[in-house]
Design a protein around this motif. Structure first.
Motif, PDB file in Angstrom:
ATOM      1  N   PRO A 169      74.551 -79.629  25.810  1.00 35.35           N
ATOM      2  CA  PRO A 169      74.069 -78.935  27.007  1.00 35.35           C
ATOM      3  C   PRO A 169      74.839 -77.655  27.309  1.00 35.35           C
ATOM      4  N   LEU A 170      76.160 -77.650  27.044  1.00 34.72           N
ATOM      5  CA  LEU A 170      76.952 -76.434  27.255  1.00 34.72           C
ATOM      6  C   LEU A 170      76.433 -75.308  26.369  1.00 34.72           C
ATOM      7  N   PHE A 171      76.161 -75.610  25.104  1.00 30.67           N
ATOM      8  CA  PHE A 171      75.632 -74.601  24.195  1.00 30.67           C
ATOM      9  C   PHE A 171      74.265 -74.108  24.674  1.00 30.67           C
ATOM     10  N   LEU A 172      73.424 -75.024  25.120  1.00 26.93           N
ATOM     11  CA  LEU A 172      72.079 -74.653  25.562  1.00 26.93           C
ATOM     12  C   LEU A 172      72.133 -73.686  26.745  1.00 26.93           C
ATOM     13  N   TYR A 173      72.876 -74.047  27.774  1.00 28.41           N
ATOM     14  CA  TYR A 173      72.868 -73.220  28.984  1.00 28.41           C
ATOM     15  C   TYR A 173      73.646 -71.913  28.798  1.00 28.41           C
ATOM     16  N   SER A 174      74.682 -71.912  27.970  1.00 35.32           N
ATOM     17  CA  SER A 174      75.377 -70.648  27.714  1.00 35.32           C
ATOM     18  C   SER A 174      74.493 -69.718  26.886  1.00 35.32           C
ATOM     19  N   GLY A 175      73.648 -70.279  26.009  1.00 35.08           N
ATOM     20  CA  GLY A 175      72.694 -69.454  25.270  1.00 35.08           C
ATOM     21  C   GLY A 175      71.649 -68.842  26.184  1.00 35.08           C
ATOM     22  N   LEU A 176      71.136 -69.629  27.102  1.00 34.56           N
ATOM     23  CA  LEU A 176      70.165 -69.099  28.059  1.00 34.56           C
ATOM     24  C   LEU A 176      70.792 -68.007  28.929  1.00 34.56           C
ATOM     25  N   ALA A 177      72.054 -68.207  29.317  1.00 31.53           N
ATOM     26  CA  ALA A 177      72.733 -67.195  30.134  1.00 31.53           C
ATOM     27  C   ALA A 177      72.884 -65.888  29.366  1.00 31.53           C
ATOM     28  N   ALA A 178      73.177 -65.970  28.067  1.00 33.17           N
ATOM     29  CA  ALA A 178      73.325 -64.757  27.259  1.00 33.17           C
ATOM     30  C   ALA A 178      72.008 -63.995  27.165  1.00 33.17           C
ATOM     31  N   VAL A 179      70.914 -64.704  26.936  1.00 31.45           N
ATOM     32  CA  VAL A 179      69.604 -64.045  26.881  1.00 31.45           C
ATOM     33  C   VAL A 179      69.293 -63.389  28.224  1.00 31.45           C
ATOM     34  N   GLY A 180      69.610 -64.088  29.304  1.00 33.19           N
ATOM     35  CA  GLY A 180      69.356 -63.534  30.634  1.00 33.19           C
ATOM     36  C   GLY A 180      70.153 -62.268  30.886  1.00 33.19           C
ATOM     37  N   TYR A 181      71.427 -62.247  30.450  1.00 32.83           N
ATOM     38  CA  TYR A 181      72.221 -61.040  30.714  1.00 32.83           C
ATOM     39  C   TYR A 181      71.780 -59.876  29.835  1.00 32.83           C
ATOM     40  N   ALA A 182      71.209 -60.149  28.674  1.00 25.92           N
ATOM     41  CA  ALA A 182      70.668 -59.053  27.863  1.00 25.92           C
ATOM     42  C   ALA A 182      69.597 -58.294  28.633  1.00 25.92           C
ATOM     43  N   VAL A 183      68.782 -59.025  29.380  1.00 23.47           N
ATOM     44  CA  VAL A 183      67.746 -58.396  30.208  1.00 23.47           C
ATOM     45  C   VAL A 183      68.387 -57.626  31.357  1.00 23.47           C
ATOM     46  N   VAL A 184      69.416 -58.217  31.969  1.00 27.58           N
ATOM     47  CA  VAL A 184      70.114 -57.549  33.072  1.00 27.58           C
ATOM     48  C   VAL A 184      70.750 -56.239  32.591  1.00 27.58           C
ATOM     49  N   TRP A 185      71.358 -56.259  31.404  1.00 30.42           N
ATOM     50  CA  TRP A 185      71.984 -55.049  30.865  1.00 30.42           C
ATOM     51  C   TRP A 185      70.968 -53.928  30.701  1.00 30.42           C
ATOM     52  N   LEU A 186      69.801 -54.237  30.183  1.00 30.06           N
ATOM     53  CA  LEU A 186      68.763 -53.217  30.025  1.00 30.06           C
ATOM     54  C   LEU A 186      68.360 -52.639  31.376  1.00 30.06           C
ATOM     55  N   ALA A 187      68.309 -53.494  32.401  1.00 32.04           N
ATOM     56  CA  ALA A 187      67.974 -53.015  33.740  1.00 32.04           C
ATOM     57  C   ALA A 187      69.071 -52.099  34.284  1.00 32.04           C
ATOM     58  N   ILE A 188      70.340 -52.440  34.009  1.00 33.16           N
ATOM     59  CA  ILE A 188      71.457 -51.622  34.496  1.00 33.16           C
ATOM     60  C   ILE A 188      71.406 -50.229  33.898  1.00 33.16           C
ATOM     61  N   VAL A 189      71.210 -50.127  32.589  1.00 31.16           N
ATOM     62  CA  VAL A 189      71.238 -48.803  31.965  1.00 31.16           C
ATOM     63  C   VAL A 189      69.976 -48.003  32.280  1.00 31.16           C
ATOM     64  N   ARG A 190      68.921 -48.683  32.700  1.00 34.33           N
ATOM     65  CA  ARG A 190      67.754 -47.940  33.172  1.00 34.33           C
ATOM     66  C   ARG A 190      68.029 -47.321  34.534  1.00 34.33           C
ATOM     67  N   LEU A 191      68.765 -48.056  35.374  1.00 33.90           N
ATOM     68  CA  LEU A 191      69.100 -47.549  36.703  1.00 33.90           C
ATOM     69  C   LEU A 191      70.235 -46.532  36.655  1.00 33.90           C
TER      70      LEU A 191
END
Length: 406
Positions: A169-191
């Motif tokens: 479960p630790l691997f699963l949720y840390s993987g989901l968090a990484a994918v989520g932050y990839a999207v956040v990073w793209l939003a940051i550099v757009r702003l």
């Protein structure tokens, strides 16, 4: 826009990019943090465990140069997002892998994504800052990396993993968090785009270098004497950091520490690494002594691992862990910050130069943990493998002393 606002924006982008490294290293080192448990669950030998611990560094060997070239051309923002997305998906795959082959394949895939982050962040810094000012921002993203590593050993293993129900479960949720932050990073550099940086006018315009050929880039980089010595230092750094971080918790458990205590003790290595990251490069730049800093870091690494060998589970071992952490911490940003400042390299070849450092350097990153595991299978002791890591520190002293224009 005032100079202060521009500076704050640049540092803000480095901090935001550094969180990509935090996500990567948490995912990466969650496996070493749980290595003893995974060995038992999957029925691994010491050699197989060493291969898993060294799989991400191994990935750099065949693809680092190509990844560095790609980063130079597509730019840092997209490189970081793509790399972190691959890391997250690979971590999710590791959470459901049944045995050694599946774990190995997913870990190798994680390594592919890791290369884009490893080279994307120096590229980001070289775009935002002039060469003489890269020391501090390089230290910042290495702190981000250390936070993820410390989180895996100090919180992920003893706190988050048990709360979630184990390593899967630790691997699963840390993987989901990484994918989520990839999207956040793209939003940051757009702003907050990179326009206004050292390479106008768009976020990835720094990647466009006209008609310069890949072959020409490679020739310029391979021919550079000091860069070849930086490659040797890369081998030393990566052997020490991956060998120690990959096996230290398991070594400490073999000396009688509980799994939680061993993981938390390993954070001494990470904490000392952070201190080295923040202090040694900045001090070296202030007194113009980068070569002396590299020599000192190699010596700290060698003596520190020697202390771990001799100290058992005592304060001597703890002191050795701290010294080794300071040494690898100082080397970490220096081997990334120095190539863009070398005559004939510069910001335009940062990606491929650091790609070379890691393509060859990760031979050490792969062999460090594999040697520890294989020599343990052969001898029943972790001392021979740790001795090899101490020897790598001595090589770092020699290579650092041989540099001319650093």
């Amino acid at each position: 826009m005032s100079a202060r606002s521009v500076s704050m924006r640049r540092y803000g982008l480095v901090v935001a990019g550094s969180l990509c490294y935090t996500c990567l290293t948490f995912a990466w080192f969650s496996l070493p943090a749980y290595l003893s448990t995974i060995i038992a669950d999957a029925g691994l030998t010491g050699t197989q465990a060493g291969l898993l611990a060294g799989a991400v560094p191994f990935t750099y060997i065949p693809i680092a140069l190509f990844s560095g070239l790609a980063v130079d051309r597509i730019g840092p923002t997209r490189s970081l997002a793509i790399g972190l997305g691959v890391v997250g998906l690979s971590q999710i795959a590791r959470s459901v892998a049944a045995g050694f082959p599946g774990l190995l394949a997913a870990t190798l895939a994680l390594g592919v994504g890791a290369t884009a982050i490893t080279f994307g962040l120096p590229k980001l810094v070289s775009v935002l800052f002039p060469p003489a000012e890269t020391g501090l921002p390089s230290s910042l993203y290495m702190v981000g990396a250390a936070v993820g590593t410390a989180g895996a050993f100090g919180v992920g293993r003893p706190v988050i993993g048990p709360a979630l129900g184990g390593w899967r479960p630790l691997f699963l949720y840390s993987g989901l968090a990484a994918v989520g932050y990839a999207v956040v990073w793209l939003a940051i550099v757009r702003l907050v785009p990179l326009a206004g940086s050292r390479r106008e006018p768009t976020a990835d315009a720094d990647a466009e270098r006209g008609s310069t050929s890949v072959a020409g880039d490679l020739r310029r980089v391979f021919a550079h004497r000091d860069l070849r010595l930086m490659v040797v230092l890369g081998v030393v750094y990566l052997a020490l950091v991956h060998g120690m971080q990959g096996w230290l918790p398991t070594v400490l458990e073999s000396r009688g520490l509980s799994a939680d205590r061993a993981g938390q003790t390993t954070t001494l290595l990470v904490g000392a690494k952070v201190l080295g990251v923040l202090s040694i490069p900045v001090l070296a730049d202030r007194v113009d002594a980068r070569r002396a800093a590299l020599v000192g870091c190699g010596a700290l690494g060698a003596v520190g691992v020697g202390g771990v060998i001799a100290g058992g589970a005592t304060a001597i071992a703890a002191l050795g862990i701290v010294m080794a952490g300071l040494g690898v911490g100082g080397l970490s940003p220096l081997i990334r910050a120095i190539p863009p400042d070398l005559e004939g390299i510069g910001p335009e070849l940062t990606g491929v130069a650091i790609g070379l450092v890691f393509a060859v350097g990760e031979i050490g990153g792969f062999l460090g943990p594999v040697l520890v595991g294989t020599l343990y299978d052969l001898t029943g002791s972790y001392v021979p493998g740790l001795g090899a890591l101490a020897g790598a520190g001595v090589v770092g002293v020699v290579a650092g002393a041989a540099l001319r224009d650093v």
